[in-house]
Each structure stands twice: as C-alpha cells, then as structure tokens.
Enzyme design. Structure first.
Site, PDB file in Angstrom:
ATOM      1  N   ASP A 101      60.099  25.969  53.981  1.00 44.03           N
ATOM      2  CA  ASP A 101      61.344  25.762  54.064  1.00 44.03           C
ATOM      3  C   ASP A 101      61.704  24.670  52.930  1.00 44.03           C
ATOM      4  O   ASP A 101      61.079  23.511  53.372  1.00 44.03           O
ATOM      5  CB  ASP A 101      62.188  25.723  55.228  1.00 44.03           C
ATOM      6  CG  ASP A 101      63.406  26.396  55.194  1.00 44.03           C
ATOM      7  OD1 ASP A 101      64.198  26.006  54.543  1.00 44.03           O
ATOM      8  OD2 ASP A 101      63.828  26.994  56.343  1.00 44.03           O
ATOM      9  N   ASP A 203      66.644  26.314  50.891  1.00 48.09           N
ATOM     10  CA  ASP A 203      67.903  26.257  51.643  1.00 48.09           C
ATOM     11  C   ASP A 203      69.278  26.086  50.943  1.00 48.09           C
ATOM     12  O   ASP A 203      69.152  25.417  49.910  1.00 48.09           O
ATOM     13  CB  ASP A 203      67.750  24.919  52.619  1.00 48.09           C
ATOM     14  CG  ASP A 203      68.922  24.932  53.740  1.00 48.09           C
ATOM     15  OD1 ASP A 203      68.717  25.986  54.704  1.00 48.09           O
ATOM     16  OD2 ASP A 203      69.756  23.898  53.604  1.00 48.09           O
ATOM     17  N   GLU A 266      67.944  31.088  49.822  1.00 42.00           N
ATOM     18  CA  GLU A 266      69.087  31.460  50.735  1.00 42.00           C
ATOM     19  C   GLU A 266      70.507  31.567  50.159  1.00 42.00           C
ATOM     20  O   GLU A 266      70.965  30.343  49.468  1.00 42.00           O
ATOM     21  CB  GLU A 266      69.098  30.389  51.640  1.00 42.00           C
ATOM     22  CG  GLU A 266      70.094  30.762  53.018  1.00 42.00           C
ATOM     23  CD  GLU A 266      70.676  29.630  53.796  1.00 42.00           C
ATOM     24  OE1 GLU A 266      71.101  29.802  54.889  1.00 42.00           O
ATOM     25  OE2 GLU A 266      70.849  28.447  53.464  1.00 42.00           O
ATOM     26  N   HIS A 327      68.072  32.412  61.830  1.00 41.16           N
ATOM     27  CA  HIS A 327      68.182  31.220  62.740  1.00 41.16           C
ATOM     28  C   HIS A 327      69.556  30.774  62.931  1.00 41.16           C
ATOM     29  O   HIS A 327      69.921  29.946  63.588  1.00 41.16           O
ATOM     30  CB  HIS A 327      66.980  30.306  62.471  1.00 41.16           C
ATOM     31  CG  HIS A 327      67.430  29.471  61.385  1.00 41.16           C
ATOM     32  ND1 HIS A 327      67.161  30.170  60.274  1.00 41.16           N
ATOM     33  CD2 HIS A 327      67.803  28.474  61.062  1.00 41.16           C
ATOM     34  CE1 HIS A 327      67.652  29.409  59.237  1.00 41.16           C
ATOM     35  NE2 HIS A 327      67.996  28.194  59.664  1.00 41.16           N
ATOM     36  N   ASP A 328      70.391  31.489  61.961  1.00 39.18           N
ATOM     37  CA  ASP A 328      71.975  30.912  61.745  1.00 39.18           C
ATOM     38  C   ASP A 328      72.754  32.021  62.264  1.00 39.18           C
ATOM     39  O   ASP A 328      73.931  31.821  62.142  1.00 39.18           O
ATOM     40  CB  ASP A 328      72.362  30.866  60.292  1.00 39.18           C
ATOM     41  CG  ASP A 328      71.527  29.448  59.876  1.00 39.18           C
ATOM     42  OD1 ASP A 328      71.223  28.697  60.637  1.00 39.18           O
ATOM     43  OD2 ASP A 328      71.212  29.439  58.536  1.00 39.18           O
TER      44      ASP A 328
END
Ligand code: NOJ
Length: 530
Positions: A101, A203, A266, A327-328
């Site tokens: 990431d 990200d 993302e 994970h969000d």
C-alpha cells in the site's frame, strides 16, 4: 509494461490482507508479517495470484497505518525488514505476487518531514505540505471538510498558519505540486520495487492534487440527513483535479523502470470519471479500482447497468477490475445477506476483469457488531453513531474453532465474530458445500476456462431478478445466470447454447447436470453453464 492479455495482473486474482487482522505470530493480539508467512499455504491453496497488504510501515497508528512516519521501514508491531524480505521470498516461492500500500497523499504528523515543515515558515520543507493563512477573521482558509469529520484545516499556533488534512489532523496532506515531494515518494517506491515488491495499491490517488486557488467547494444539494457530515459539500476543488493525471503518470514511469509491476489506484468516483485514471494512452494506473459493486443496490437490473456502463466507458485496451469488499466498507455478506454472498462470489469471479477479494469474504465473514468501548476506528470516534465505523469489517480472520479462532493466543485487538466456532477455515473446508468450497471451485473454474478470464462480456437480455451474461473466447462460451432474488426463475432455452450442462452452481450440487430445455435457477442461486 506488458499490456497484453498475458500480463499477470490481467489474468490474476488479487486478495487483500489487512495485516493487523490476518495472523498474529507473537501473541500481542495484532497480526504481523511472520503470521502472514505462516498463512501463505492457505493463500496459495485458494488459487489467488497476488496479495495486497494494507500498510505495514512505521506509524503512530492514528489511522492504523494510513498515517506513515517512515516510508521505507517496517513498523515493529508487524516485524522487521528481515521478516519482510522473508515474506517476499516465501510469497514468490509459492508463485504469489506481493503488492504494498502506498500512501502518498498524506503522512503522519509525526513524520520527520512534517516536523521540519511545521518548524518555521521558512523551513526548506515548509512547502512539502499545504500551509495557508487563515481568513482575515482568523477562520480556516476555505470550507473544505475532513472525510473523518470536522474542518479539513488545522491551525498551527507556532507559525500561525493552517495546514490541510483531508483525513485526520494527524494526517497532514503532502503538497504534490512540489517536485521535491514527488521525488521523495518516487524514491520510496523504488526502495520497495528494488526489494522485489510487485506493485502498489495507491491510497486515495484521486486526492493528490488540490485546486491551485483553494476555492470553496460547493454545497451538496443532495445531502441526505444522517449521512457523514463531509458529504454536505462536494469535493469539486479538493479532489479529482486535472493535474492529478500528470502526477500519476510520474508514478507509473517509476513502476515501469522495473519489469512486470502493477499500479493500482484507490478511487471512489462515478464510472465516467473513474476511467480517466487509466491515463492518456493507458499511461496511468493499470487498475483504477472499480468500487461500483460496493455501493450498488443489489438488484439484477442495477448491476446489469453498472457492468454495461463500465464496459462502455473503458478506454480502448484498458483492463477492467471488480471489488466486492475492503477494509473501509461493510462486509459483502452483511450488505447483500448470507444467501446472496454466494451469488456475489460468482459474479465477482465471472465478470470480465481482475477481481480483488477481501480477506475473510471467502468464508462469509459478516460485519461484526462492535460495542462503543471496543471501537478503534477514528472515523467512528469522530463521527459516532451513524454507522460509519470500519472496525466491523476488520475483525480477526477466523481460522479454526480454538479460543482465539487460530488468529492469536492473546486477546485480539478487535473482537472476534461470535459465530467463529462454526464459521472458520477448518470447518468450512470440511464442508464440501460451504462458501469457502464455492470460492475454491470458482477460482478453479476460472483457472480452467480461458473464456472466464480473457473472454468477451456479452449481456443476455433478462428480466426481474435474473442477471444473465456470456463470456466468450475463441468460439468457447459459458453463460452465467445469477438469481438475485429468493424466488426461482427460469432461463429460456434460446438463451443457452444447445447441449450445455451445468459447470457450477453456487449450491455446489448440480455439477454436470445436463440442460434439457429451459434452465431452472433456484432462489438465491447462481449457475455457470457451458
Ligand atoms: C483510504 C484507506 O483505505 C482508508 O483506510 C484510510 O483511512 C484513508 N484512505 C486515509 O488514508
């Protein structure tokens, strides 16, 4: 970079590991790198191709690793650089790619760069972050809001200016208009790429550049009461600026200095704007994450439209991708329900494009209710009680029925799901009809049938709860019939090639069944016919 159908990131299946919650190896209740190494045989057995790890870098953990204080280190909580090198070697040894990431939009406020930047107005690193004077009345420079609640500007008394943070105040945004920032992050990328990392998931890549004039964002006329407060204004000037594509092309050129690496972005944007992130001449992200399935109404017609819109919007040569969870966002099994989670799995693994699985979705993990005193997510803490909390989709992986589900021998950092004694890898592997067995069968079929990977996508007209499409390559076709409702549906024989049989049902009980006339699909069932 190989843009042919042979590229591994086009053919492969990606799997997201949230390291804190995957496997603890040192009994501190938090997952770590050695734990991931222990579980590589499981990942290999799933038949996936690439593992993406959420951040493992040194971090004060205000946002659980998305607040980085050193881009080229490993947080001791997760292990050491030796552990990391061992992970790359072990993953590669099993034929698995490893994706890290990259969090370039912001650092931790404890990053040495920020310590320097905030030290004085004339510090050489001042312009590495986004500093602005307040309004004449002393208020923040503009009306931009933090995604985690409150104003996006933090006043810093020492130098009497505000710094911008799109997320927590502990996550100051870097100034990507500054070439020195670009170079510093490019170097961090090279550090990991040279160590053998196969690429990055970047990200909030659409946030990197902000309006040069910092104009006020417009109000959102469609704001819905009860939704997070930052949605009250649109992000017209704070995200998705045209100059961001130049920044991404710069990252891509770093990726392309190394053979066979991938750049994933993302991006939460409508499909029409999302596809711009492939870049001019596909010189942007290889895979701008397509999150459309995370927020869609779970109905056949809505999903059919999303697929059609996406396929139509893709630039020539661009490769699609699909995501069901991360994970969000709330777990797919809770969003669409237990029964439909199996249909969702078949959808994800039969659509055209690279699928990304979220750890635990393959065992049907659901959103775990978290008592306020057990909550860890800063978003929930800042904006409590309206359901934005992300802890419930980050609970420990359920490996077996032992006291801590095989995740740890200590109390886990987040509670385990109450049903883990039954819903775990060991148990579901023993059950030939479980969701885990379904995932395994879907992956195996995808590996066996090239039409499921590189074949064209052709919608087939259908009504009601039936979603019907075909995947075709070199004269070979399979038809996928998904029933998104609880009532049985029938697929007319004209929609299905003569002589077909069922290759897979989501109930795992109809393999090889010949189709004689119409195809009956049970409620909440999906079938692949070929
Ligand atoms: C997106 C990440 O996925 C999320 O977990 C994080 O909180 C924000 N970016 C801020 O980095």
């Amino acid at each position: 970079m190989d843009q042919s159908n042979e590229a591994w990131w086009r053919r492969g299946i990606f799997y997201q590991v949230y390291p804190r919650s995957f496997q603890d190896s040192n009994a501190d209740g938090v997952g770590d790198i050695r734990g991931i190494i222990e579980r590589l045989p499981y990942l290999e057995s799933l038949g996936i191709d690439a593992v993406w790890l959420s951040p493992i870098f040194p971090s004060p953990m205000a946002d659980f690793g998305y607040d980085i204080s050193d881009y080229t280190g490993i947080d001791p909580l997760f292990g050491t650089m030796e552990d990391f090198d061992a992970l790359i070697e072990a993953a590669h040894g099993r034929g698995l790619k490893l994706i890290l990431d990259l969090v370039p939009n912001h650092t931790s406020d404890r990053h040495p760069w920020f310590a320097e930047s905030r030290a004085s107005r004339d510090n050489p690193k001042r312009d590495w972050y986004i500093w602005r004077d307040g309004k004449p009345d002393g208020g923040p420079p503009n009306n931009w809001l933090s995604e985690f609640g409150g104003n996006a500007w933090q006043h810093d008394a020492a130098t009497d200016q505000y710094y911008y943070h799109a997320f927590l105040k502990e996550q100051p945004d870097l100034n990507w208009r500054n070439p020195a920032v670009r170079e510093a992050i490019h170097d961090a990328m090279r550090f990991w790429l040279a160590r053998g990392v196969d690429g990055f998931r970047v990200d909030v890549i659409w946030h990197l550049i902000k309006d040069a004039e910092f104009r006020d964002n417009p109000q959102n006329p469609h704001y819905v009461e009860g939704r997070p407060p930052h949605e009250k204004i649109l992000t017209q000037y704070s995200t998705d600026q045209p100059e961001v594509h130049d920044v991404i092309a710069g990252m891509r050129s770093v990726i392309d200095e190394f053979a066979d690496r991938v750049l994933i972005g993302e991006i939460y944007l409508p499909l029409q704007r999302l596809v711009a992130y492939y870049g001019n001449d596909l010189g942007g992200a290889h895979l701008p994450f397509n999150f459309a399935l995370l927020s869609t109404l779970w109905s056949a017609r809505s999903i059919e439209k999303i697929i059609a819109d996406y396929e139509a919007a893709l630039p020539a040569g661009a490769w699609p991708n699909w995501v069901l969870g991360n994970h969000d966002r709330p777990r797919v099994a809770s969003r669409v329900g237990r029964e439909q989670a199996r249909v969702a799995a078949m959808l994800l693994l039969t659509l055209r494009g690279t699928p990304t699985l979220y750890y635990g979705d393959e065992i049907g993990m659901h959103q775990v209710p978290i008592a306020p005193e057990e909550g860890r997510d800063p978003f929930e803490k800042n904006v409590p009680g309206i359901g934005v909390g992300r802890d419930g989709c980050r609970t420990p992986m359920q490996w077996d029925a032992s006291e801590r589900a095989g995740f740890s021998t200590a109390r886990p950092w987040l509670p385990l799901a109450s049903d883990f004694a039954h819903e775990n890898v060991v148990n579901l592997d023993a059950d030939t009809k479980s969701i885990l067995s379904l995932y395994r069968a879907l992956v195996a079929l995808r590996r066996k049938l090239p039409q499921l990977v590189t074949g064209t996508y052709e919608p087939v007209a259908a009504q009601g709860d039936l979603l019907l499409y075909r995947r075709k390559s070199e004269g070979q076709a399979v038809t996928i019939a998904l029933n998104l409702g609880a009532e049985p549906v029938s697929v007319t024989s004209s929609s299905i090639a003569f002589g077909s049989k069922i290759l897979l049902s989501t109930f795992l009980d109809r393999e090889s069944e010949p189709i004689d006339g119409a195809l009956d699909v049970r409620g909440n069932e999906g079938v692949i016919v070929g």
